[in-house]
Design a protein around this motif. Structure first.
Motif, PDB file in Angstrom:
ATOM      1  N   TRP A  78       0.831  -1.195   0.000  1.00  0.00           N
ATOM      2  CA  TRP A  78       0.000   0.000   0.000  1.00  0.00           C
ATOM      3  C   TRP A  78       0.865   1.244   0.000  1.00  0.00           C
ATOM      4  O   TRP A  78       1.987   1.253   0.485  1.00  0.00           O
ATOM      5  CB  TRP A  78      -0.892  -0.006   1.236  1.00  0.00           C
ATOM      6  CG  TRP A  78      -1.923  -1.078   1.225  1.00  0.00           C
ATOM      7  CD1 TRP A  78      -2.241  -1.895   0.177  1.00  0.00           C
ATOM      8  CD2 TRP A  78      -2.756  -1.471   2.313  1.00  0.00           C
ATOM      9  NE1 TRP A  78      -3.220  -2.768   0.528  1.00  0.00           N
ATOM     10  CE2 TRP A  78      -3.571  -2.536   1.843  1.00  0.00           C
ATOM     11  CE3 TRP A  78      -2.913  -1.034   3.614  1.00  0.00           C
ATOM     12  CZ2 TRP A  78      -4.510  -3.160   2.647  1.00  0.00           C
ATOM     13  CZ3 TRP A  78      -3.855  -1.659   4.415  1.00  0.00           C
ATOM     14  CH2 TRP A  78      -4.638  -2.699   3.940  1.00  0.00           C
ATOM     15  N   VAL A  79       0.302   2.326  -0.531  1.00  0.00           N
ATOM     16  CA  VAL A  79       0.988   3.615  -0.493  1.00  0.00           C
ATOM     17  C   VAL A  79       0.183   4.564   0.382  1.00  0.00           C
ATOM     18  O   VAL A  79      -1.029   4.428   0.537  1.00  0.00           O
ATOM     19  CB  VAL A  79       1.172   4.216  -1.902  1.00  0.00           C
ATOM     20  CG1 VAL A  79       2.109   3.350  -2.729  1.00  0.00           C
ATOM     21  CG2 VAL A  79      -0.163   4.381  -2.604  1.00  0.00           C
ATOM     22  N   HIS A  80       0.880   5.523   0.988  1.00  0.00           N
ATOM     23  CA  HIS A  80       0.255   6.455   1.910  1.00  0.00           C
ATOM     24  C   HIS A  80       0.712   7.873   1.576  1.00  0.00           C
ATOM     25  O   HIS A  80       1.739   8.079   0.930  1.00  0.00           O
ATOM     26  CB  HIS A  80       0.625   6.115   3.355  1.00  0.00           C
ATOM     27  CG  HIS A  80       0.284   4.708   3.742  1.00  0.00           C
ATOM     28  ND1 HIS A  80      -0.890   4.375   4.371  1.00  0.00           N
ATOM     29  CD2 HIS A  80       0.964   3.538   3.578  1.00  0.00           C
ATOM     30  CE1 HIS A  80      -0.924   3.070   4.580  1.00  0.00           C
ATOM     31  NE2 HIS A  80       0.189   2.548   4.107  1.00  0.00           N
ATOM     32  N   CYS A  92       6.460  17.715  -1.794  1.00  0.00           N
ATOM     33  CA  CYS A  92       6.422  16.245  -1.780  1.00  0.00           C
ATOM     34  C   CYS A  92       5.120  15.711  -1.185  1.00  0.00           C
ATOM     35  O   CYS A  92       4.993  14.502  -0.985  1.00  0.00           O
ATOM     36  CB  CYS A  92       7.598  15.694  -0.997  1.00  0.00           C
ATOM     37  SG  CYS A  92       9.201  16.091  -1.730  1.00  0.00           S
ATOM     38  N   ALA A  93       4.169  16.591  -0.905  1.00  0.00           N
ATOM     39  CA  ALA A  93       2.928  16.174  -0.252  1.00  0.00           C
ATOM     40  C   ALA A  93       2.155  15.158  -1.071  1.00  0.00           C
ATOM     41  O   ALA A  93       1.414  14.333  -0.525  1.00  0.00           O
ATOM     42  CB  ALA A  93       2.048  17.395   0.022  1.00  0.00           C
ATOM     43  N   HIS A  94       2.338  15.196  -2.382  1.00  0.00           N
ATOM     44  CA  HIS A  94       1.613  14.257  -3.250  1.00  0.00           C
ATOM     45  C   HIS A  94       2.462  13.046  -3.629  1.00  0.00           C
ATOM     46  O   HIS A  94       2.028  12.226  -4.440  1.00  0.00           O
ATOM     47  CB  HIS A  94       1.130  14.979  -4.505  1.00  0.00           C
ATOM     48  CG  HIS A  94       0.179  16.098  -4.222  1.00  0.00           C
ATOM     49  ND1 HIS A  94      -1.106  15.893  -3.748  1.00  0.00           N
ATOM     50  CD2 HIS A  94       0.325  17.446  -4.313  1.00  0.00           C
ATOM     51  CE1 HIS A  94      -1.698  17.059  -3.587  1.00  0.00           C
ATOM     52  NE2 HIS A  94      -0.862  18.014  -3.913  1.00  0.00           N
ATOM     53  N   ASN A  95       3.651  12.940  -3.048  1.00  0.00           N
ATOM     54  CA  ASN A  95       4.492  11.772  -3.298  1.00  0.00           C
ATOM     55  C   ASN A  95       4.097  10.644  -2.353  1.00  0.00           C
ATOM     56  O   ASN A  95       4.062  10.840  -1.140  1.00  0.00           O
ATOM     57  CB  ASN A  95       5.973  12.114  -3.075  1.00  0.00           C
ATOM     58  CG  ASN A  95       6.526  13.002  -4.167  1.00  0.00           C
ATOM     59  OD1 ASN A  95       5.781  13.472  -5.018  1.00  0.00           O
ATOM     60  ND2 ASN A  95       7.818  13.247  -4.128  1.00  0.00           N
ATOM     61  N   PRO A  96       3.803   9.458  -2.872  1.00  0.00           N
ATOM     62  CA  PRO A  96       3.372   8.353  -2.000  1.00  0.00           C
ATOM     63  C   PRO A  96       4.529   7.804  -1.164  1.00  0.00           C
ATOM     64  O   PRO A  96       5.695   7.882  -1.547  1.00  0.00           O
ATOM     65  CB  PRO A  96       2.875   7.303  -2.998  1.00  0.00           C
ATOM     66  CG  PRO A  96       3.647   7.575  -4.250  1.00  0.00           C
ATOM     67  CD  PRO A  96       3.839   9.067  -4.296  1.00  0.00           C
ATOM     68  N   VAL A  97       4.181   7.262   0.003  1.00  0.00           N
ATOM     69  CA  VAL A  97       5.162   6.675   0.922  1.00  0.00           C
ATOM     70  C   VAL A  97       4.735   5.251   1.247  1.00  0.00           C
ATOM     71  O   VAL A  97       3.550   4.992   1.499  1.00  0.00           O
ATOM     72  CB  VAL A  97       5.258   7.498   2.229  1.00  0.00           C
ATOM     73  CG1 VAL A  97       6.259   6.863   3.190  1.00  0.00           C
ATOM     74  CG2 VAL A  97       5.655   8.938   1.928  1.00  0.00           C
ATOM     75  N   ARG A  98       5.699   4.330   1.256  1.00  0.00           N
ATOM     76  CA  ARG A  98       5.436   2.946   1.657  1.00  0.00           C
ATOM     77  C   ARG A  98       6.037   2.697   3.032  1.00  0.00           C
ATOM     78  O   ARG A  98       7.081   3.236   3.367  1.00  0.00           O
ATOM     79  CB  ARG A  98       6.001   1.978   0.621  1.00  0.00           C
ATOM     80  CG  ARG A  98       5.242   2.025  -0.708  1.00  0.00           C
ATOM     81  CD  ARG A  98       5.774   1.012  -1.710  1.00  0.00           C
ATOM     82  NE  ARG A  98       4.904   0.920  -2.866  1.00  0.00           N
ATOM     83  CZ  ARG A  98       5.000   1.688  -3.943  1.00  0.00           C
ATOM     84  NH1 ARG A  98       5.934   2.616  -4.004  1.00  0.00           N
ATOM     85  NH2 ARG A  98       4.173   1.526  -4.958  1.00  0.00           N
ATOM     86  N   PHE A  99       5.370   1.844   3.818  1.00  0.00           N
ATOM     87  CA  PHE A  99       5.792   1.558   5.177  1.00  0.00           C
ATOM     88  C   PHE A  99       6.476   0.187   5.239  1.00  0.00           C
ATOM     89  O   PHE A  99       6.026  -0.762   4.588  1.00  0.00           O
ATOM     90  CB  PHE A  99       4.588   1.552   6.131  1.00  0.00           C
ATOM     91  CG  PHE A  99       3.843   2.856   6.199  1.00  0.00           C
ATOM     92  CD1 PHE A  99       4.419   4.039   5.767  1.00  0.00           C
ATOM     93  CD2 PHE A  99       2.549   2.900   6.719  1.00  0.00           C
ATOM     94  CE1 PHE A  99       3.733   5.245   5.837  1.00  0.00           C
ATOM     95  CE2 PHE A  99       1.856   4.102   6.795  1.00  0.00           C
ATOM     96  CZ  PHE A  99       2.441   5.266   6.349  1.00  0.00           C
ATOM     97  N   ARG A 190      -3.478  -3.656   8.645  1.00  0.00           N
ATOM     98  CA  ARG A 190      -4.381  -2.515   8.463  1.00  0.00           C
ATOM     99  C   ARG A 190      -3.672  -1.348   7.794  1.00  0.00           C
ATOM    100  O   ARG A 190      -4.263  -0.647   6.960  1.00  0.00           O
ATOM    101  CB  ARG A 190      -4.948  -2.112   9.832  1.00  0.00           C
ATOM    102  CG  ARG A 190      -5.792  -0.847   9.819  1.00  0.00           C
ATOM    103  CD  ARG A 190      -6.608  -0.724  11.112  1.00  0.00           C
ATOM    104  NE  ARG A 190      -5.811  -1.044  12.289  1.00  0.00           N
ATOM    105  CZ  ARG A 190      -5.056  -0.169  12.947  1.00  0.00           C
ATOM    106  NH1 ARG A 190      -4.972   1.083  12.518  1.00  0.00           N
ATOM    107  NH2 ARG A 190      -4.389  -0.534  14.026  1.00  0.00           N
ATOM    108  N   GLN A 191      -2.411  -1.113   8.142  1.00  0.00           N
ATOM    109  CA  GLN A 191      -1.674   0.029   7.609  1.00  0.00           C
ATOM    110  C   GLN A 191      -0.833  -0.319   6.377  1.00  0.00           C
ATOM    111  O   GLN A 191      -0.192   0.564   5.804  1.00  0.00           O
ATOM    112  CB  GLN A 191      -0.759   0.614   8.694  1.00  0.00           C
ATOM    113  CG  GLN A 191      -1.500   1.198   9.874  1.00  0.00           C
ATOM    114  CD  GLN A 191      -2.290   2.440   9.508  1.00  0.00           C
ATOM    115  OE1 GLN A 191      -2.007   3.103   8.526  1.00  0.00           O
ATOM    116  NE2 GLN A 191      -3.295   2.753  10.293  1.00  0.00           N
ATOM    117  N   GLY A 192      -0.824  -1.566   5.991  1.00  0.00           N
ATOM    118  CA  GLY A 192      -0.061  -1.943   4.806  1.00  0.00           C
ATOM    119  C   GLY A 192       1.435  -1.885   5.013  1.00  0.00           C
ATOM    120  O   GLY A 192       2.171  -1.403   4.147  1.00  0.00           O
TER     121      GLY A 192
END
Length: 343
Positions: A78-80, A92-99, A190-192
């Motif tokens: 998932w991306v956040h 960078c607010a629209h750049n996705p982040v992976r956990f 839940r958070q990916g």
């Protein structure tokens, strides 16, 4: 066919053929166009129907799995889009982040591995966040700490803040993750959160590293300073001169307990999207780092670390009571640990 007779004068007779009706011609052209249109539409509708059936079948396979299977089980991280409270992500607010989370045990190469990951321009791995007891005293404290890390509100030397593409931490198995595995596993799903298991194949070498590091906490062999990791061959050589003694009486039971711990961790987080990496494999084959980057969906880069390996060469050089250890493990399933070597 009817004809028109026109008399111009007494001596001249002109016969003119009957003109076809313009309306009749128009009707014939229109009828022909309608027939062609019907044929073309029927062919197009047939093709569209076939394509629609194919697409619906594809959607059923890819996008409609059973209810108990999420994107992570399908290998989709998932991306956040975190909204940290401590700073603004700006452009960078629209750049996705992976956990992600690195689950490991002490002296398995996790420090070295994390420095490799952090050398990637887009990765922020925040170290042993749960080394302090208050952050892991119960499930609620763990969740609150994880929320800060994954919301980019956990500030550390590894933080790349606004432009991180993957953010995570290093988590030792004896730091609450096993005791609260149900709550942690539910949070990860839940958070990916993608899990990177990092273990060591040769548990005897790990034992040597654990005892030697524990000894140096008090001996402080490097000019009165304790260092778990070193950055020069000279420092590594000085630390490696200490030869620990290993309790040969409990050795086999200790090795079994280590195996049991890693097996339980894999069982507890089996439903979480994960990859298993071994320290020895990383040393022998650095292309595994490419697999890890692809697992995190990162652009592949050359990863580097300044850390230097401390215990090199044969284990007989690093164990004080080598003969006892050799005798204890010979003829057992752990005999392979005596001979395995790498640089």
């Amino acid at each position: 066919m009817a004809e028109f007779i026109c008399v111009l004068n007494k001596d001249t007779l002109i016969i003119k053929p009957h003109k076809k009706s313009p309306m009749l011609l128009r009707m014939m052209v229109l009828l022909f166009a309608m027939i062609c249109g019907v044929l073309i539409c029927s062919i197009c509708l047939k093709q569209i129907s076939n394509n629609t059936n194919i697409k619906l079948q594809d959607i059923q396979v890819l996008d409609r799995p059973p209810h108990d299977i999420g994107p992570q089980q399908l290998g989709i991280p998932w991306v956040h889009y975190p909204k940290p409270q401590t700073f603004s992500r700006d452009e960078c607010a629209h750049n996705p982040v992976r956990f992600f989370a690195i689950l490991s045990i002490q002296r398995s190469g996790s420090g070295w591995f994390e420095t490799l990951l952090n050398s990637h321009i887009n990765v922020s791995s925040n170290g042993e966040v749960f080394s302090k007891l208050e952050r892991r005293q119960n499930a609620s404290a763990i969740v609150n700490t994880l929320d800060k890390v994954y919301n980019l509100d956990w500030l550390s030397s590894a933080s790349k803040n606004q432009c991180s593409a993957a953010v995570g931490l290093k988590w030792m198995l004896n730091q609450g993750v096993m005791a609260h595995h149900e709550a942690v596993s539910e949070y990860f799903s839940r958070q990916g959160v993608s899990v990177i298991f990092l273990f060591r194949r040769n548990l005897l070498r790990r034992m040597v590293s654990v005892i030697a590091n524990s000894y140096d906490r008090y001996a402080k062999l490097l000019n009165g300073t304790h260092k778990s990791h070193v950055h020069s061959p000279e420092e590594a050589d000085r630390l490696s001169k200490y030869q620990p003694s290993i309790n040969s009486t409990s050795l086999i039971d200790d090795l079994k307990q280590m195996e049991l711990t890693t097996a339980k961790a894999l069982e507890y987080f089996n439903s979480t999207r994960h990859i298993v990496v071994y320290y020895e494999d990383l040393i022998k084959n650095r292309t595994i780092l490419k697999d890890v980057q692809e697992f995190l969906r990162l652009p592949v880069m050359e990863l580097t670390s300044r850390q230097v390996k401390i215990h090199k060469g044969s284990l007989s050089m690093h164990i004080k009571n080598w003969d006892d250890v050799n005798k204890t493990l010979n003829g057992t399933t752990y005999e392979k640990f005596l001979h395995a070597d790498y640089r």
